[in-house]
Design an enzyme around this catalytic site. Structure first.
Site, mmCIF file in Angstrom:
data_model
loop_
_atom_site.group_PDB
_atom_site.id
_atom_site.type_symbol
_atom_site.label_atom_id
_atom_site.label_comp_id
_atom_site.label_asym_id
_atom_site.label_seq_id
_atom_site.Cartn_x
_atom_site.Cartn_y
_atom_site.Cartn_z
ATOM 1 N N SER A 90 -7.013 8.047 -0.914
ATOM 2 C CA SER A 90 -6.541 8.874 0.205
ATOM 3 C C SER A 90 -6.393 10.333 -0.198
ATOM 4 C CB SER A 90 -5.187 8.356 0.703
ATOM 5 O OG SER A 90 -5.250 6.981 0.998
HETATM 6 N N1 SAH Z 1 -4.027 3.223 -2.192
HETATM 7 C C1 SAH Z 1 -5.397 3.439 -2.604
HETATM 8 C C2 SAH Z 1 -6.298 3.799 -1.429
HETATM 9 C C3 SAH Z 1 -6.830 2.607 -0.928
HETATM 10 S S1 SAH Z 1 -8.003 2.543 0.366
HETATM 11 C C4 SAH Z 1 -5.498 4.495 -3.675
HETATM 12 O O1 SAH Z 1 -4.479 5.117 -3.999
HETATM 13 O O2 SAH Z 1 -6.583 4.677 -4.215
HETATM 14 C C5 SAH Z 1 -7.497 0.966 0.999
HETATM 15 C C6 SAH Z 1 -7.639 -0.176 0.039
HETATM 16 O O3 SAH Z 1 -7.157 -1.340 0.703
HETATM 17 C C7 SAH Z 1 -9.068 -0.475 -0.366
HETATM 18 O O4 SAH Z 1 -9.165 -0.531 -1.753
HETATM 19 C C8 SAH Z 1 -9.323 -1.836 0.258
HETATM 20 O O5 SAH Z 1 -10.217 -2.632 -0.485
HETATM 21 C C9 SAH Z 1 -7.931 -2.440 0.306
HETATM 22 N N2 SAH Z 1 -7.732 -3.507 1.283
HETATM 23 C C10 SAH Z 1 -8.300 -3.662 2.504
HETATM 24 N N3 SAH Z 1 -7.826 -4.755 3.118
HETATM 25 C C11 SAH Z 1 -6.921 -5.326 2.260
HETATM 26 C C12 SAH Z 1 -6.081 -6.470 2.331
HETATM 27 N N4 SAH Z 1 -6.083 -7.292 3.398
HETATM 28 N N5 SAH Z 1 -5.285 -6.731 1.280
HETATM 29 C C13 SAH Z 1 -5.276 -5.938 0.170
HETATM 30 N N6 SAH Z 1 -6.060 -4.834 0.060
HETATM 31 C C14 SAH Z 1 -6.859 -4.521 1.086
#
Ligand code: SAH
Length: 241
Positions: A90
């Site tokens: 993000s």
């Molecule tokens: N917090 C992260 C940004 C993540 S983007 C950072 O600091 O880099 C959102 C993330 O959520 C992605 O990696 C995606 O694979 C994950 N995601 C999507 N659906 C999910 C779920 N149901 N449970 C766990 N992770 C999930």
């Protein structure tokens, strides 16, 4: 007052409020420390984030270590970046905003859904929170765990799983941070929030409008929700990958 002036003033005030000797010393051999401090002043402090622990964490965690090598030069820009598997790290401001919103304090037990690169988890750990984070892509979970260890955030617990169901064995949590957009607030996450706890979660459709929502659970277990700001996140997925 126009926006440019607002920013300039913000930087000025910050310079007054935080004497140089209270700033964290740049890590030894960290060539990007200057870029990072500039990111915090221009994109975060000047845009209204004021929580001391959040600002300190954003000044400390080496964001460039959380992006693929080819994007290192853009790691401190005011935007999200790809991290593989169609996912993104993000934008710095959003990470800081979500962190400030849960009012991080040392010893708080925090669940993150959507580990991705591990950056948000490292920011939370840097504020002294005890962090549990869940990622649906096994490859991202493994890479984030190794990265967090290497950078000294070995206390962060990473699990490969579907965050819709939270982490029942470790519940309840003082705070929950969801970093992918859900169509609805998963009921298991509400159940796993402590009375008095706070959750931030983007809610809305994948390509349409999403809102960052604050969920507060009062001491008798009743919840209230509040719209914070319009956002754009990748979707919360179902089914392990
Ligand atoms: N917090 C992260 C940004 C993540 S983007 C950072 O600091 O880099 C959102 C993330 O959520 C992605 O990696 C995606 O694979 C994950 N995601 C999507 N659906 C999910 C779920 N149901 N449970 C766990 N992770 C999930």
């Amino acid at each position: 007052m126009n926006r440019t002036l607002g920013c300039a003033l913000g930087i000025l005030l910050l310079a007054e409020a935080v004497p140089g000797n209270l700033r964290p010393a740049p890590r030894q051999g960290d060539p990007r420390a200057r870029e990072r401090l500039e990111m915090v002043e221009k994109q975060i402090a000047a845009q209204g984030i004021s929580d001391t622990a959040t600002l300190r964490a954003m000044r400390t965690v080496p964001r460039h270590e959380f992006v693929p090598e080819r994007y290192r030069d853009r790691a401190y820009g005011d935007h999200p970046l790809p991290i593989g598997y169609g996912q993104t790290i993000s934008q710095p401001y959003i990470v800081a905003y979500m962190t400030e919103m849960i009012r991080p304090r040392p010893g708080m037990k925090v669940l993150e859904v959507g580990t991705g690169s591990g950056y948000q988890a490292a920011i939370l750990a840097e504020t002294g929170c005890e962090v549990y984070t869940i990622e649906i892509f096994r490859a991202l979970a493994t890479a984030a765990q190794e990265r967090l260890r290497r950078l000294g955030y070995q206390s962060v617990r990473v699990r490969h799983g579907d965050g819709h169901f939270g982490w029942p064995e470790e519940a309840p949590f003082d705070a929950i941070v969801v970093t992918a957009a859900a169509g609805y607030i998963p009921p298991d996450l509400i159940d796993q929030l402590k009375p008095g706890g706070r959750m931030v979660i983007p809610v809305g459709s994948v390509y349409g409008v999403q809102n960052l929502i604050l969920v507060e659970k009062d001491p008798d277990g009743k919840t209230r929700t509040r719209n914070l700001l319009p956002v754009r996140f990748v979707p919360l997925l179902s089914g392990l990958r």
